[in-house]
Design a protein around this motif. Structure first.
Motif: not given
Length: 166
Positions: A145, A142, A81, A78, A138
């Motif tokens: 999360i 993320t 990302h 993550i 996105l």
């Protein structure tokens, strides 16, 4: 648990819709911005949605038995990302500044660098399409999360330290 998954899915769709509404609130390059940025209202809605989505992810993570190593690997993925998405956002913002610079030059002949910087920084109306798009959606997803993983790991570590203290 099914209700949590459905709620999370519906909230994800709502958040995606809010990001697309914000995206559509960008004026044409070189156009005037009017009186403020109505996308601020979207930001105010996204903050509580982020908290609720993080709690829903945390609830899911508590339900399933997941090894700490998987959490660590997931956190690393993550973070990679988010870093890549942020760099991509900066790249597209710089490219969009060039588009705005050209539009202003076509309209008035000269472009003031300070003016260009001021209208393409922060939460300016001119860059709603840079702040609200699929990439930033996105990133939002993320990040929620990631917050849930951090909360879950802190739960696990707190539980282990309490057992050791007994």
């Amino acid at each position: 648990m099914k209700a949590v998954k459905i709620t999370l899915f519906v909230m994800t769709l709502i958040v995606f819709g809010l990001f697309m509404i914000g995206f559509s609130m960008t004026p044409a390059p070189g156009a005037s911005s009017g009186n403020g940025n109505p996308a601020f209202f979207i930001l105010f809605a996204l903050v509580p949605l982020f908290v609720v989505m993080s709690l829903l992810w945390w609830t899911l993570l508590r339900f399933y038995t997941i090894r700490t190593s998987a959490y660590v690997i997931g956190t690393g993925a993550i973070l990679i990302h988010l870093a890549a998405a942020f760099l991509y956002r900066q790249h597209t913002l710089n490219a969009y500044r060039d588009v705005i610079r050209q539009a202003l030059a076509d309209r008035g002949g000269t472009v003031d660098g300070n003016y260009l910087q001021s209208i393409t920084t922060g939460l300016s109306f001119h860059i709603n399409n840079q702040n609200f798009n699929v990439n930033t959606f996105l990133m939002f997803l993320t990040a929620s999360i990631l917050a849930a993983i951090i909360f879950r790991l802190s739960d696990q570590w707190d539980g282990r330290s309490k057992r050791r203290a007994e």
